[in-house]
Design a protein around this motif. Structure first.
Motif, short mmCIF file in Angstrom:
data_model
loop_
_atom_site.label_atom_id
_atom_site.label_comp_id
_atom_site.label_asym_id
_atom_site.label_seq_id
_atom_site.Cartn_x
_atom_site.Cartn_y
_atom_site.Cartn_z
N ALA A 119 0.85 -1.19 0.00
CA ALA A 119 0.00 0.00 0.00
C ALA A 119 0.88 1.24 0.00
N ASN A 120 0.38 2.28 -0.67
CA ASN A 120 1.11 3.55 -0.81
C ASN A 120 2.41 3.35 -1.59
N ASN A 121 2.44 2.34 -2.44
CA ASN A 121 3.57 2.11 -3.34
C ASN A 121 3.01 1.79 -4.72
N ALA A 122 3.86 1.90 -5.72
CA ALA A 122 3.45 1.63 -7.09
C ALA A 122 4.67 1.28 -7.91
N LEU A 123 4.40 0.71 -9.06
CA LEU A 123 5.45 0.42 -10.04
C LEU A 123 5.21 1.29 -11.26
N ARG A 124 6.25 1.91 -11.71
CA ARG A 124 6.15 2.73 -12.92
C ARG A 124 6.44 1.82 -14.12
N ALA A 146 2.99 1.66 -27.68
CA ALA A 146 4.41 1.67 -27.33
C ALA A 146 4.84 3.06 -26.90
N GLY A 147 5.53 3.14 -25.76
CA GLY A 147 5.99 4.41 -25.20
C GLY A 147 5.12 4.93 -24.08
N ASP A 148 3.89 4.37 -23.95
CA ASP A 148 3.02 4.81 -22.85
C ASP A 148 3.63 4.41 -21.50
N GLU A 149 3.35 5.23 -20.51
CA GLU A 149 3.77 4.95 -19.15
C GLU A 149 2.55 5.04 -18.24
N TRP A 150 2.48 4.20 -17.22
CA TRP A 150 1.41 4.23 -16.25
C TRP A 150 1.90 3.60 -14.95
N LEU A 151 1.07 3.66 -13.95
CA LEU A 151 1.42 3.15 -12.63
C LEU A 151 0.58 1.94 -12.29
N PHE A 152 1.22 0.97 -11.69
CA PHE A 152 0.52 -0.14 -11.06
C PHE A 152 0.56 0.11 -9.56
N GLU A 153 -0.58 0.48 -8.99
CA GLU A 153 -0.63 0.92 -7.61
C GLU A 153 -0.99 -0.24 -6.70
N GLY A 154 -0.36 -0.28 -5.53
CA GLY A 154 -0.63 -1.29 -4.54
C GLY A 154 -1.81 -0.91 -3.67
N PRO A 155 -2.26 -1.80 -2.80
CA PRO A 155 -1.65 -3.13 -2.56
C PRO A 155 -2.10 -4.13 -3.63
N GLU A 168 10.75 1.64 -12.53
CA GLU A 168 11.21 1.90 -11.16
C GLU A 168 10.03 1.74 -10.21
N GLY A 169 10.37 1.67 -8.92
CA GLY A 169 9.35 1.66 -7.89
C GLY A 169 9.08 3.07 -7.41
N VAL A 170 7.83 3.34 -7.18
CA VAL A 170 7.42 4.66 -6.73
C VAL A 170 6.80 4.50 -5.34
N LYS A 171 7.23 5.37 -4.44
CA LYS A 171 6.74 5.33 -3.07
C LYS A 171 5.99 6.62 -2.77
N ALA A 172 4.86 6.46 -2.12
CA ALA A 172 4.05 7.63 -1.79
C ALA A 172 4.78 8.51 -0.78
N VAL A 173 4.60 9.81 -0.91
CA VAL A 173 5.15 10.77 0.04
C VAL A 173 4.05 11.14 1.03
N ILE A 174 4.47 11.46 2.24
CA ILE A 174 3.54 11.80 3.31
C ILE A 174 3.43 13.31 3.41
N ALA A 210 -0.99 10.35 2.68
CA ALA A 210 -0.08 9.77 1.70
C ALA A 210 -0.53 10.17 0.29
N TYR A 211 0.41 10.56 -0.54
CA TYR A 211 0.12 10.93 -1.93
C TYR A 211 1.10 10.21 -2.83
N LEU A 212 0.54 9.53 -3.83
CA LEU A 212 1.35 8.80 -4.79
C LEU A 212 1.39 9.60 -6.08
N PRO A 213 2.54 10.19 -6.43
CA PRO A 213 2.59 11.03 -7.64
C PRO A 213 2.34 10.21 -8.89
N GLY A 214 1.66 10.85 -9.86
CA GLY A 214 1.38 10.20 -11.13
C GLY A 214 2.63 9.96 -11.93
N VAL A 215 2.44 9.24 -13.05
CA VAL A 215 3.59 8.84 -13.84
C VAL A 215 4.24 10.03 -14.52
#
Length: 851
Positions: A119-124, A146-155, A168-174, A210-215
């Motif tokens: 939770a509060n994590n994602a994969l770019r 091809a070339g699109d980017e998006w996030l796979f958000e947890g949990p 890369e892995g993206v972690k939410a900031v508090i 917690a805020y998870l920034p977009g791609v």
């Protein structure tokens, strides 16, 4: 076709081999469990059977060049029965039954666990090639290019795809309270609130948590909130046109402030800049301030060129564009002897008492105390004036600004009028210096100069037996004042400065003074003269002088600026003339008479006069004294010195001879006394030496005797001490043994007592336990009996025999004998044996029945 043992391969379960058919050049797969017999035209490509690929649950592996399957999952083959491969492609396989690798397939990596996104994590993720993804609701399709980017958000668990690359892995900031997250868009994107953001556009996320920034969102940093208090506000500037958090439209370049009235904490937007913090201005009831370019409440704009008066009691913030003129000022409190000089900047109507006065720019007037005064905007305070208290010997110079006339006010308390000012009287530097020295001398402060107020009336204390001349340039008149007196200069008067000769010999302009001392006094001068026989002499002369004052014309005293120089020059010329007509010997014998006659002259009777009068200024020389006469010529001086030295040398030698003779006589007497004393001292030394030898012998005998006695006593005492030590040691050892035995006995007794106490406690515990168990069993049995009831127990007791009787009666047996041949007959268990009970089955010896 023949076979050999080496051609037989035993394939275990979940193992496989690749077999090449050399006739068809086709490779097939053989899967265990089986025993494979290789034919002659076949070749086993694997040295040993390979284990199948086993993918555990929640794991995956990557296969390169995977086989082609249809929609049903069946393997597709070509015309040669060779499995079709997707060359250059890859396939990700998840947990399934163990499977073999077909010819051409390559396992890139061993099975690895699936990646778990917390939770509060994602994969770019980034799309490598176009594909269609089924959404989570399994109803919609998402097309990725091809070339699109998006996030796979947890949990959740991420299942990888060949078409997708994990960047890369993206972690939410508090985001904490009173804090905001500043973001910047890298590309055109839609934020989490559905707002379209353009490239490089910045915005704030103010929601805490917690805020998870977009791609396509880039974190710029955190923005802390500004804490607003009653005393602190903030000045803001709009960088571009926008609508602020209060819903007000702001234009680019607009400035405003926020205070505690707007909010308690404020987070500045990305479109605004915090210029500075502003401190509140608090005015008491006795303070006021003048604000330049105040903001009009109706329009909200600065009124440039205007000013506004604000006075307490109040607290306010300066708005943008407003400035304080001269800061916070106190109310002008005027006492009875104070006043304010005011000037008008703009025309306005003033009220004085009950009358109305129109003031024009440039007008001057005064406000007199006692009162409190706050000047209007149109008025400037020129200065604060106070009534000047003046003693009878004090005064000031006052100048009328309208007429320019200067006058002096002496001996009264005076308040300047609006058109008057204090006038600084200019004085020459030498007069300033002389007045400063005089004032310093008056206050007895040596080496310190007293600062003089140039607007005060110049005063000078004329010493006793002195005179001061003052000249009035307006009246063209001079006046002389004799001491002791206090001189006070009028605005147009100046002192007459005397420049006198000083030092020895006299030097011109050495003494500067305002006062002329009238004497009697003396002065000394050094002059050089030459006799008739050309002997050059240096004379040091001292003159007694004084002034004769003409009361009708006292200014005659100042007729000669340098009376000391003139006196010395006049007397010097007379002395030189007289000495030039006399020889050295004659002058040496009659120097005083010659000089006095030359200076004072002789009367008609031929007698010398006793004074010389200078008619110009009334200076009188009453006496002249010759202090020293020294030759200037070196030869004359040498001859005089030789004669003096010769006389001194003769006297010195006579005194040396007398002293030498006396010294020799005293020396002989001292030597005799010394020899006699030496003999006496030697005799006394011999007596002392004999006494010393006798005493040394006595001390040696005493020493040897004492040493022997001491050694004997020491040995006896040592033996006694050793014996006593042995006795004490034996006693102590006996006591130690007794203590040890007693301690061991006490320890054994204590140990046995403890063991007995322990056994007693264990026994009591066992008895208590048995008693409680018996009580429990009794209670249990009583409870069971009470629960079953007497009738139920009776029925249970009768159930067994009744059943056995009914069984036997059912069999129709009248008499039966049961025995095993060794044991007695047990009729109680007979029925149980017949019905298959637990007892051993008896043997039937015989029976009879009656019909």
């Amino acid at each position: 076709m023949s076979t050999t043992p080496s051609t037989v391969i035993r394939i275990k379960p979940h193992h496989y081999i690749h077999v090449l058919d050399n006739n068809t050049n086709v490779t097939r797969i053989e899967v265990g469990p089986q025993t494979f017999t290789r034919l002659d035209h076949e070749k086993v490509l694997t040295a040993t059977p390979l284990p199948m690929i086993l993918i555990p649950p929640r794991n995956y592996c990557i296969i390169e060049n995977p086989v082609v399957t249809d929609k049903a999952g069946k393997l597709e083959r070509d015309q040669y029965q060779q499995p079709k491969l997707r060359h250059g492609d890859k396939e990700i396989r998840f947990s399934q039954e163990p499977f073999p690798l077909y010819p051409g397939e390559v396992l890139l990596a061993a099975p690895v666990p699936l990646q778990i996104v917390l939770a509060n994590n994602a994969l770019r993720l980034k799309c490598l090639r176009d594909f269609v993804e089924i959404a989570a609701d399994k109803k919609t399709e998402v097309v990725h290019v091809a070339g699109d980017e998006w996030l796979f958000e947890g949990p959740g668990t991420y299942y990888p795809r060949i078409e997708v690359q994990v960047l890369e892995g993206v972690k939410a900031v508090i985001i904490k309270d009173n804090q905001a997250l500043k973001l910047r868009a890298r590309l055109v994107t839609k934020d989490r609130k559905g707002v379209i953001r353009q490239p490089n556009e910045e915005w704030l996320v103010r929601d805490s948590g917690a805020y998870l920034p977009g791609v396509y969102e880039e974190i710029v940093g955190f923005v802390q909130s500004l804490v607003l208090t009653e005393r602190v506000g903030y000045h803001l500037l709009a960088l571009r046109s926008f609508k602020d958090t209060f819903g007000k439209q702001r234009k680019a370049g607009e400035e405003w402030i926020i205070t505690i009235k707007d909010c308690e904490t404020y987070i500045p937007d990305v479109n605004e800049k915090v210029v500075r913090d502003i401190k509140s201005i608090t005015l008491t009831t006795r303070q006021y301030c003048l604000v330049d370019s105040p903001v009009d409440p109706a329009t909200g704009k600065n009124r440039l060129g205007h000013q506004e008066m604000r006075h307490g009691e109040r607290t306010f913030f300066l708005l943008p564009g407003e400035n304080l003129v001269s800061g916070i000022q106190n109310v002008n409190v005027l006492s009875e002897d104070e006043a304010l000089l005011l000037t008008c900047k703009e025309s306005f109507g003033d009220v004085v008492g009950k009358d109305k006065v129109n003031r024009k720019p440039g007008d001057l007037w005064m406000i007199y105390g006692p009162c409190d005064y706050i000047p209007p905007i149109q008025v400037d305070i020129v200065e604060r004036r106070k009534r000047i208290p003046l003693d009878v010997n004090e005064g000031i110079y006052v100048r009328d600004t309208k007429t320019g006339k200067v006058r002096s006010v002496i001996g009264t308390s005076y308040m300047l009028l609006p058109n008057e000012e204090r006038w600084p009287k200019p004085l020459s530097p030498i007069v300033e210096e002389l007045l400063s020295k005089s004032a310093t001398r008056d206050v007895n402060e040596e080496h310190n100069e007293v600062e003089r107020d140039p607007t005060q009336v110049v005063t000078y204390r004329v010493p006793h037996k002195a005179a001061v001349q003052i000249y009035d340039y307006r009246k063209k008149q001079a006046r002389v004042i004799f001491g002791p007196e206090l001189v006070m200069l009028a605005p147009d008067e100046e002192f007459t400065v005397l420049s006198l000769s000083g030092k020895i010999p006299k030097r011109p302009n050495h003494i500067r003074s305002l006062a002329l001392f009238l004497g009697p006094d003396f002065m000394t001068d050094l002059i050089t003269v030459e006799t008739a026989d050309h002997a050059r002499l240096s004379l040091k002369l001292s003159y007694n002088w004084e002034f004769q004052v003409d009361q009708k014309n006292p200014s005659r005293l100042f007729a000669t600026p340098d009376f000391t120089g003139d006196l010395c020059k006049a007397t010097g010329s007379l002395v030189r003339a007289a000495v030039a007509s006399s020889t050295f010997d004659n002058f040496h014998k009659h120097s005083a008479e010659i000089i006095q006659t030359a200076v004072f002259g002789k009367n008609s009777d031929g007698e010398s006069n006793n004074r010389l009068v200078f008619e110009t200024n009334g200076l009188v020389i009453t006496n002249i004294d010759v202090q020293s006469v020294e030759p200037v010529d070196q030869r004359t001086l040498d001859s005089l010195q030789k004669s003096v030295q010769l006389a001194i040398e003769i006297t010195t030698k006579s005194q040396e001879a007398t002293a030498r003779q006396e010294a020799e006589r005293l020396d002989q007497m001292a030597r005799g006394e010394l020899e006699r004393q030496k003999i006496v001292d030697e005799a006394e030394a011999e007596k002392s030496r004999s006494n010393l030898v006798r005493l040394q012998a006595q001390s040696a005998s005493v020493e040897s005797t004492g040493q022997a006695i001491a050694e004997a006593r020491a040995r006896a005492e040592a033996a006694l001490i050793a014996t006593e030590s042995e006795v004490k040691k034996a006693k102590l050892e006996c006591q130690a043994s007794e203590i040890e035995a007693t301690a061991e006995l006490e320890e054994e007794i204590a140990k046995q007592e403890m063991e007995l106490e322990h056994i007693n406690q264990l026994n009591e515990m066992e008895i208590s336990k048995a008693r409680e168990m018996a009580t429990i069993e009794v209670g249990k049995f009583s409870n069971q009996v009470s629960a079953l009831g007497t009738e139920t127990i009776k029925a249970i007791a009768q159930a067994g025999p009744e059943m056995q009787a009914k069984l036997l009666s059912g069999l129709g047996l009248k008499t039966v004998l049961l025995t095993d041949g060794t044991s007695p007959i047990n009729l109680f268990n007979a029925a149980n044996g017949l019905i298959g009970g637990n007892s051993a089955s008896p043997a039937f010896s015989g029976f009879s029945d009656e019909e």
